[in-house]
Design an enzyme around this catalytic site. Structure first.
Site, mmCIF file in Angstrom:
data_model
loop_
_atom_site.group_PDB
_atom_site.id
_atom_site.type_symbol
_atom_site.label_atom_id
_atom_site.label_comp_id
_atom_site.label_asym_id
_atom_site.label_seq_id
_atom_site.Cartn_x
_atom_site.Cartn_y
_atom_site.Cartn_z
ATOM 1 N N CYS A 1 4.652 -8.510 5.181
ATOM 2 C CA CYS A 1 5.134 -9.886 5.146
ATOM 3 C C CYS A 1 6.656 -9.931 5.243
ATOM 4 C CB CYS A 1 4.664 -10.555 3.854
ATOM 5 S SG CYS A 1 5.315 -12.216 3.683
ATOM 6 N N CYS B 1 8.337 -12.534 3.055
ATOM 7 C CA CYS B 1 8.410 -12.187 1.629
ATOM 8 C C CYS B 1 9.496 -11.141 1.383
ATOM 9 C CB CYS B 1 7.102 -11.570 1.132
ATOM 10 S SG CYS B 1 5.635 -12.409 1.659
ATOM 11 N N ASP B 2 9.564 -10.134 2.235
ATOM 12 C CA ASP B 2 10.349 -8.941 1.912
ATOM 13 C C ASP B 2 11.572 -8.720 2.793
ATOM 14 O OD1 ASP B 2 8.459 -8.362 -0.036
ATOM 15 O OD2 ASP B 2 7.176 -7.303 1.379
#
Ligand code: NDP
Length: 316
Positions: free
Chosen positions: A136, A139-140
């Site tokens: 992701c 997300c990261d």
């Protein structure tokens, strides 16, 4: 183990689950929704949703899910945080166990469990999960600012993730196993026009390299010549598609070989009476937020008709 009895139980909190909840609540069915392990579902890992009708400027994915939850709750949906860990669909009413500690007796169940990111299956990938390997980018990606990263995949997800990361990272290596991309033309063009994305055509990931600090590189294998070469990266992002989250239902529910639930064409009905499947868990073709929402609506209407035929009235 505590027990709760509900008319309509919705499992999952993506666009399909919340849309089913909005319709079921407005039909007076007092739905109860369990969010699953990723409240809000896959759109919480997306930045801008540009293709959902009604948002000419696009909308932020996590915000959209907050809005959908609020809309479902406004009409009386009870939203609970919890993961369905097993089901027993062998008798009616249907039984569902949440967090291995609570039994829910349901007169209708709407499965809206969606799908999850696929991994390549390399031991090195598992070794470096959360230490450089991610599925992701939204997300990261933040952790890889001013660093070099690789993205594997060639569909719209890979194109989107690569473009997103290109804004944060110094360089993005896009690893494509064939000599063309599956992504839509508009997304491909964005990738091709982004100067700090380098596409490695005909390339497979042979191994993710690293040490105690985490990922340090990727070894690629040319699918034509078999030649191997290494590139230095600190992050490795997977964008190679998804697997439906349907394992807990497989003893009872008909599925295809990948695990996508089979529904009666033109409906959301499964082979088990009173169980309906909506969204990506039952869709290996379209897999869009808008189609998930559409089938969520269908699921609620199908459940409503089913309950009316059963004359289930007394449960609140
Ligand atoms: P797709 O199934 O479309 O694409 C998966 C990609 O991963 C393919 O290019 C495939 O390669 C590649 N792949 C699969 N397995 C491997 C492997 N083992 N090694 C290397 N590469 C591999 O998945 P997506 O997640 O990209 O998209 C799913 C759906 O969601 C699509 O319908 C897409 O249009 C939609 N979507 C839309 C977005 C938007 O409009 N904003 C954003 C993201 C997704 P190959 O082509 O060789 O099979």
């Amino acid at each position: 183990m505590t027990t709760e009895e509900v008319k309509v139980l919705i499992i999952g909190s993506g666009p399909a689950g919340y849309t089913a909840a909005i319709y079921a609540a407005r039909a007076g069915l007092n739905p109860v929704l369990y969010t699953g392990g990723q409240p809000g579902g896959q759109l919480t890992t997306t930045n801008d949703v540009e293709n959902f009708p009604g948002y000419p400027e696009g909308i932020n994915g996590p915000q959209m899910m907050i809005d959908l939850q609020k809309q479902a709750e406004r009409f009386g949906t009870k939203v609970h945080y919890g993961l369905v860990t097993s089901v027993d669909f062998s008798t009616y009413p249907l039984k569902v166990v949440v967090d291995e500690s609570k039994t829910v007796i349901a007169h209708a169940v709407i499965i809206a469990t969606g799908a999850s990111a696929k991994y390549l299956g390399l031991p090195s990938e598992e070794k470096f999960t959360n230490r450089g390997v991610s599925a992701c980018a939204v997300c990261d990606g933040y952790f890889y600012r001013q660093k070099d990263v690789a993205v594997v995949g060639a569909g719209d997800s890979a194109a989107e993730e690569a473009t997103y990361l290109a804004n944060l990272c110094t360089k993005v290596h896009l690893i494509v196993r064939r000599d063309e991309m599956r992504a839509s033309k508009i997304m491909q063009n964005r990738v091709l026009k982004t100067p700090n994305i380098q596409i490695h055509w005909n390339s497979e990931t042979d191994e993710i390299l690293g040490d105690d600090s985490g990922v340090t590189g990727v070894r690629l294998r040319d699918t034509q010549t078999g030649e191997k070469r290494e590139i230095a990266v600190q992050g490795f992002f997977l964008a190679i598609g998804h697997k439906p989250n349907t394992d807990i239902f497989k003893e009872y529910i008909d599925m295809d070989e990948t695990g996508y639930i089979q529904v009666l064409p033109g409906s959301t009905r499964t082979n088990v009476e009173g169980v309906f499947a909506v969204g990506d868990a039952a869709d290996n073709v379209y897999r869009q937020a808008i189609t998930a929402a559409g089938t969520g609506c269908m699921g609620a209407l199908d459940a409503e008709r089913f309950l009316a035929s059963k004359e289930v009235e007394a449960v609140h």
